[in-house]
Design a protein around this motif. Structure first.
Motif, mmCIF file in Angstrom:
data_model
loop_
_atom_site.group_PDB
_atom_site.id
_atom_site.type_symbol
_atom_site.label_atom_id
_atom_site.label_comp_id
_atom_site.label_asym_id
_atom_site.label_seq_id
_atom_site.Cartn_x
_atom_site.Cartn_y
_atom_site.Cartn_z
ATOM 1 N N PRO A 1 0.821 -1.209 0.000
ATOM 2 C CA PRO A 1 0.000 0.000 0.000
ATOM 3 C C PRO A 1 0.861 1.267 0.000
ATOM 4 O O PRO A 1 1.948 1.299 0.576
ATOM 5 C CB PRO A 1 -0.823 -0.125 1.281
ATOM 6 N N VAL A 2 0.346 2.280 -0.636
ATOM 7 C CA VAL A 2 1.075 3.534 -0.802
ATOM 8 C C VAL A 2 0.306 4.669 -0.129
ATOM 9 O O VAL A 2 -0.910 4.806 -0.336
ATOM 10 C CB VAL A 2 1.274 3.859 -2.295
ATOM 11 N N ASP A 3 1.014 5.457 0.650
ATOM 12 C CA ASP A 3 0.472 6.696 1.198
ATOM 13 C C ASP A 3 1.137 7.851 0.452
ATOM 14 O O ASP A 3 2.372 7.887 0.329
ATOM 15 C CB ASP A 3 0.778 6.830 2.695
ATOM 16 N N TYR A 4 0.363 8.783 -0.030
ATOM 17 C CA TYR A 4 0.960 9.906 -0.732
ATOM 18 C C TYR A 4 0.018 11.104 -0.681
ATOM 19 O O TYR A 4 -1.170 10.986 -1.003
ATOM 20 C CB TYR A 4 1.255 9.561 -2.187
ATOM 21 N N THR A 5 0.574 12.216 -0.282
ATOM 22 C CA THR A 5 -0.143 13.482 -0.249
ATOM 23 C C THR A 5 0.628 14.488 -1.078
ATOM 24 O O THR A 5 1.842 14.624 -0.922
ATOM 25 C CB THR A 5 -0.292 14.011 1.187
ATOM 26 N N VAL A 6 -0.090 15.168 -1.952
ATOM 27 C CA VAL A 6 0.572 16.164 -2.781
ATOM 28 C C VAL A 6 -0.368 17.333 -2.993
ATOM 29 O O VAL A 6 -1.569 17.156 -3.209
ATOM 30 C CB VAL A 6 1.024 15.576 -4.133
ATOM 31 N N ALA A 7 0.175 18.521 -2.870
ATOM 32 C CA ALA A 7 -0.544 19.757 -3.179
ATOM 33 C C ALA A 7 0.474 20.719 -3.754
ATOM 34 O O ALA A 7 1.640 20.749 -3.334
ATOM 35 C CB ALA A 7 -1.191 20.341 -1.926
ATOM 36 N N GLY A 8 0.075 21.503 -4.733
ATOM 37 C CA GLY A 8 1.032 22.369 -5.406
ATOM 38 C C GLY A 8 1.896 21.576 -6.365
ATOM 39 O O GLY A 8 1.508 20.506 -6.852
ATOM 40 N N VAL A 9 3.112 22.081 -6.593
ATOM 41 C CA VAL A 9 4.020 21.491 -7.580
ATOM 42 C C VAL A 9 5.104 20.712 -6.842
ATOM 43 O O VAL A 9 5.762 21.244 -5.931
ATOM 44 C CB VAL A 9 4.637 22.582 -8.470
ATOM 45 N N THR A 10 5.313 19.458 -7.255
ATOM 46 C CA THR A 10 6.240 18.572 -6.548
ATOM 47 C C THR A 10 7.061 17.767 -7.539
ATOM 48 O O THR A 10 6.542 17.304 -8.554
ATOM 49 C CB THR A 10 5.468 17.606 -5.633
ATOM 50 N N LEU A 11 8.360 17.628 -7.207
ATOM 51 C CA LEU A 11 9.216 16.687 -7.921
ATOM 52 C C LEU A 11 9.220 15.362 -7.166
ATOM 53 O O LEU A 11 9.343 15.351 -5.937
ATOM 54 C CB LEU A 11 10.646 17.226 -7.994
ATOM 55 N N LEU A 12 9.075 14.262 -7.902
ATOM 56 C CA LEU A 12 9.099 12.939 -7.274
ATOM 57 C C LEU A 12 10.345 12.208 -7.753
ATOM 58 O O LEU A 12 10.506 11.929 -8.939
ATOM 59 C CB LEU A 12 7.844 12.134 -7.635
ATOM 60 N N SER A 13 11.226 11.942 -6.820
ATOM 61 C CA SER A 13 12.474 11.257 -7.142
ATOM 62 C C SER A 13 12.412 9.829 -6.625
ATOM 63 O O SER A 13 11.541 9.472 -5.839
ATOM 64 C CB SER A 13 13.655 11.995 -6.503
ATOM 65 N N GLY A 14 13.347 9.021 -7.076
ATOM 66 C CA GLY A 14 13.370 7.653 -6.582
ATOM 67 C C GLY A 14 14.251 6.765 -7.429
ATOM 68 O O GLY A 14 14.660 7.117 -8.534
ATOM 69 N N VAL A 15 14.516 5.592 -6.905
ATOM 70 C CA VAL A 15 15.390 4.644 -7.577
ATOM 71 C C VAL A 15 14.659 4.028 -8.769
ATOM 72 O O VAL A 15 13.432 4.058 -8.865
ATOM 73 C CB VAL A 15 15.818 3.520 -6.610
ATOM 74 N N ASN A 16 15.434 3.451 -9.687
ATOM 75 C CA ASN A 16 14.839 2.716 -10.791
ATOM 76 C C ASN A 16 14.006 1.550 -10.250
ATOM 77 O O ASN A 16 14.429 0.864 -9.315
ATOM 78 C CB ASN A 16 15.914 2.168 -11.724
ATOM 79 N N SER A 17 12.859 1.330 -10.867
ATOM 80 C CA SER A 17 11.938 0.255 -10.467
ATOM 81 C C SER A 17 11.472 0.411 -9.031
ATOM 82 O O SER A 17 11.084 -0.569 -8.385
ATOM 83 C CB SER A 17 12.612 -1.126 -10.642
ATOM 84 N N GLY A 18 11.476 1.623 -8.551
ATOM 85 C CA GLY A 18 11.031 1.856 -7.177
ATOM 86 C C GLY A 18 9.534 2.091 -7.060
ATOM 87 O O GLY A 18 9.001 2.103 -5.952
ATOM 88 N N GLY A 19 8.881 2.335 -8.190
ATOM 89 C CA GLY A 19 7.439 2.522 -8.143
ATOM 90 C C GLY A 19 6.982 3.932 -8.439
ATOM 91 O O GLY A 19 5.843 4.290 -8.139
#
Length: 658
Positions: free
Chosen positions: A466-484
Motif C-alpha cells: 500500500p502507498v500513502d501519498y499526499t501532494v498539493a502544489g508542484v512537486t518533484l518525485l524522485s526515486g530509484v529505478n523500479s522503485g514505483g
C-alpha cells in the motif's frame, strides 16, 4: 424534451429517438438497451447518447481527461468494471459513467455507488443474471383464421393501421357476412349495423374491437411474451434470489408464462390438444376404420354358407343386383355390426365428443356395400367442424392467456430493468470489494491517499504494497529505478478518475479537490528530434499558462533531450506551474539538477530504497515528503564502501553527497 439539445444528437438521431415508446425515461435512466432499440442506433452509440443526456441534465461541459495516457487509464479502469458485469447491458451501461468536474453529477453517482457497495455480489444472483437480456419488441405476426369486417372506408383504414395482424374485409350485408363466416373460424364485425344478423359460424359484433387489441389479436401480446419469456423468467429468478421487491405477483406471472409455448401457442390445454390430434389423425383413422369394417365383414362372409333359391337368383339377376343386395338380404346383421365397429373405432381413435360423434357416425353408410367405403363429404364436414372448433378453442385460449399476461406487460419490463440495473450495481460492488475500495471525500487542495493499491498492476492485491501519498502544489518525485514512481503516478491518476466518476477508489482513505483537468504525460521513448521536441515544449508551455484547478502528472520529461537542457526546461515549466492553482507531480531522475536550476523553492519527494538485500533493492513504496531519494548507483557504491573499505569507493560516494 428537445432531443437535438443533447450533445452529439443531430436531426436524424433525434428522429430515431422519437420513435421510441418512452425515450425520455430511457435518457433519464441511461437505459442503453431501450435507446439501442431506436432505428439505426447501436449499443455503443446509445451509450454516447446517454452520456450526452447526462451532461445536459447537469449542465456539464467539463472535459477532465486531456491526454492520451489519462484516457488510456480511464479505458483500463472501465474494462475492469465491465469484466465484473454479467450482462452485455451492464457493460454498456457502465460506459455512461464518465469522469466529470460537475459536483452534481459526481454526487449523483456517489449515491448510486453507495447503494451498490451495500449489495452482496452473491454468485447465485450472478448466475440468475446470466439469462437476463433487454426485452425485445414483439415480432410481427399474421393471423389467418379470423378477420375484421366493416362496410365503412374510414373504419377500414383505421382497422388496417391499428390491427395489421388481421385481414380486414369489406362487407355490406348478411350474405357477405355468411360467406366470410364460412372462410374464417371467427369473424369480428366492427359496425353496429350488423347487430342482430344471424348467420352460421362464429360471428361477433364488436364496434370497440380496435380499442382492445389484446382481445382482438391476442397473438400480439403472446408474441411479446414468447420472445421475451426466458429473460422475464430469469428476471423473476433474480428477484427471488436477491430478495428484491417485485413490481407484481411473481408467482402469478411465472404461472402465466408456464402456460405459454415458445411460438406463442397455449400449452397444457387438454381440449385443444384433443382437437389438434383429431384433425391431424382424421384421415388415418378413417382409413383404419374402413379396414376394421371390411375385415369384420370379410370374416363373416368367409364363415357363412349362403343358399339361394333358383327363383331368387333369377330375380336378383333380372334386377341386375350384385353383392350389395346379397349382403342386404343374407348378411344384414353382420354388415350392421361391421359398420358399427368402424364407427366406434373412428369415434374412439379421435376421442370425439357427442356432437362430433353424430357427424362421424354418418361417415359410413347404412346401405350395405362391399368393400365398405367412407362418405368423403361427411368426412369433409367432420374435418371442417374439428378445425373450426380447434381454431375457436385456440383463439379463446390465446385470448384468456393474453388477458392474463397483458396486465404484466409493464411490470415485466420493470422486472427486467431492475435485474439489469442490479447487474450494474453488482459490478461496482465486486470492483469495490476485490480492490478494497473506499468512497473518496472531496475538499481541500491537491490529493491525499492513504493505503492506495493500484488496480492497474498485474500482481494480486495482497502482493501490492500500500502507498500513502499526499501532494498539493508542484512537486518533484524522485526515486530509484523500479522503485514505483510510475506506478505511483498511475495510482494517483486512477484514484482521481474513479473519484470524479463518482465511484469508490482503491485506497483506505482518499481526500481530493475536484480537478477541472487531468493531464498525464507518460514517459517518452527515446530522445525526440528537433520538430517533436519543439512541439512538446510548446505543449507544456501552453499547459503552464492554462486555467486553474488542474492536475498535471509527468513521467521523466527529461528523456526528450539532453539531461542538462532538460533540467533547465523542466525547472522553467515548474516555476510557471507554481504560480498557478495547479497540482503537479513530475517524476524525474534529475530532481537535484532541476531544483538547482529553478528560481523558486520546489518541493521534492522521494521513493526511497532503504537498502540492498541479496542484490535486490528494498524499497519503501510510499514517497517521503521533502526527501531527495538516493539513486540505485549511490546505494551500490555505499554498499561497496561499507563492505570493501577501499578509498576509491569513499571518493565515489563523496561525489554523490556533494
Amino acid at each position: 424534451m428537445e432531443f437535438e439539445s443533447i450533445p452529439g444528437v443531430g436531426a436524424k438521431t433525434a428522429s430515431a429517438l422519437a420513435e421510441l415508446e418512452d425515450a425520455k425515461r430511457a435518457l433519464r435512466e441511461g437505459d442503453v438497451a431501450a435507446l439501442a432499440g431506436a432505428p439505426g442506433i447501436s449499443e455503443g452509440r446509445a451509450a454516447r447518447i446517454a452520456r450526452g443526456a447526462i451532461r445536459r441534465e447537469h449542465d456539464d461541459s467539463s472535459r477532465l481527461l486531456r491526454t492520451d495516457r489519462a484516457r488510456e487509464i480511464h479505458r483500463e479502469l472501465l474494462a475492469l468494471l465491465q469484466e465484473r458485469a454479467v450482462t452485455s447491458y451492464a457493460k454498456r451501461r457502465l460506459e455512461t459513467f464518465y469522469p466529470s468536474s460537475s459536483s452534481s453529477r459526481i454526487e449523483e453517482v456517489q449515491s448510486f455507488a453507495q447503494r451498490a457497495t451495500d449489495r452482496d455480489p452473491d454468485p447465485d444472483v450472478r448466475g440468475a443474471l446470466a439469462g437476463v437480456t433487454p426485452l425485445e419488441a414483439p415480432r410481427q405476426v399474421r393471423v389467418r383464421d379470423r378477420c375484421l369486417v366493416t362496410s365503412d372506408a374510414e373504419t377500414l383504414a383505421a382497422a388496417r393501421e391499428a390491427v395489421p395482424e388481421l385481414p380486414v374485409e369489406v362487407c355490406e350485408d348478411a350474405r357477405g357476412l355468411a360467406d366470410l363466416a364460412r372462410g374464417y373460424s371467427t369473424v369480428i364485425a366492427l359496425d353496429e349495423a350488423f347487430t342482430g344478423v344471424e348467420v352460421a359460424g362464429d360471428v361477433r359484433v364488436r364496434p370497440d374491437a380496435l380499442d382492445d387489441p389484446a382481445e382482438t389479436v391476442p397473438e400480439r401480446t403472446l408474441s411479446f411474451f414468447a420472445g421475451n419469456r426466458e429473460s422475464i423468467r430469469a428476471a423473476i429468478a433474480v428477484h427471488r434470489t436477491a430478495d428484491l421487491d417485485p413490481t407484481c405477483d411473481l408467482a402469478a406471472l411465472d404461472d402465466a408464462l408456464s402456460r405459454l409455448g415458445p411460438d406463442g401457442e397455449v400449452k397444457d390445454d387438454a381440449e385443444l390438444e384433443r382437437l389438434s390430434r383429431a384433425v391431424s389423425d382424421l384421415d388415418a383413422s378413417v382409413h383404419t376404420a374402413e379396414s376394421v369394417a371390411n375385415d369384420s365383414l370379410r370374416g363373416a362372409i368367409e364363415k357363412r354358407d349362403v343358399t339361394i333359391e333358383g327363383t331368387d337368383l333369377l330375380s336378383l339377376a333380372e334386377r341386375g343386383a350384385g353383392i350389395d343386395s346379397l349382403l342386404s338380404r343374407e348378411l344384414a346383421d353382420e354388415y350392421d355390426a361391421a359398420v358399427e365397429a368402424a364407427r366406434e373405432h373412428l369415434i374412439d381413435a379421435l376421442a370425439l365428443d357427442s356432437g362430433e360423434s353424430e357427424i362421424a357416425r354418418n361417415a359410413f353408410p347404412e346401405e350395405p356395400t362391399f368393400p365398405v367405403e367412407h362418405d368423403e363429404s361427411v368426412v369433409g364436414r367432420l374435418r371442417e367442424e374439428l378445425v373450426a372448433r380447434k381454431e375457436r378453442r385456440a383463439t379463446r385460449g390465446k385470448r384468456d392467456l393474453a388477458a392474463d399476461l397483458a396486465a404484466f406487460r409493464e411490470p415485466s419490463a420493470s422486472l427486467v430493468r431492475a435485474a439489469l440495473e442490479l447487474d450494474v450495481e453488482l459490478a461496482v460492488a465486486r470492483f469495490a470489494r476485490e480492490f478494497d475500495c473506499a468512497m473518496p471525500a472531496f475538499g481541500g487542495a491537491g490529493i491525499e491517499i492513504e493505503g492506495g493499491r493500484s488496480p492497474l498492476l498485474s500482481e494480486p492485491l495482497e502482493a501490492i504494497e500500500p502507498v500513502d501519498y499526499t501532494v498539493a502544489g508542484v512537486t518533484l518525485l524522485s526515486g530509484v529505478n523500479s522503485g514505483g514512481k510510475t506506478s505511483t503516478l498511475d495510482l494517483v491518476c486512477a484514484v482521481v478518475i474513479l473519484a470524479q466518476m463518482g465511484l469508490p477508489v482503491p485506497a483506505d482513505c482518499v481526500r481530493l479537490e475536484r480537478f477541472s483537468e487531468l493531464h498525464y504525460h507518460a514517459k517518452t521513448q527515446g530522445t525526440l528530434d528537433a520538430g517533436a521536441f519543439e512541439g512538446t515544449v510548446k505543449e507544456f508551455a501552453d499547459l503552464a499558462s492554462g486555467g486553474e484547478g488542474r492536475l498535471v502528472l509527468v513521467d521523466e520529461l527529461e528523456s526528450i533531450t539532453e539531461p542538462g537542457a532538460s533540467a533547465k526546461i523542466i525547472a522553467g515549466l515548474l516555476e510557471a506551474l507554481n504560480e498557478t492553482d495547479t497540482t503537479a507531480v513530475f517524476v524525474s531522475h534529475l530532481a537535484r539538477e532541476i531544483r538547482a536550476a529553478a528560481d523558486c523553492e520546489l518541493a521534492v519527494d522521494g521513493i526511497e530504497a532503504v537498502g540492498l538485500a541479496e542484490g535486490e533493492l528494498v524499497v519503501n513504496r510510499s514517497p517521503v515528503k521533502g526527501r531527495l531519494a538516493r539513486s540505485t548507483p549511490e546505494l551500490i557504491v555505499e554498499k561497496l564502501a561499507r563492505e570493501e573499505g577501499t578509498a576509491i569507493y569513499d571518493r565515489l560516494l563523496g561525489k554523490f553527497e556533494s
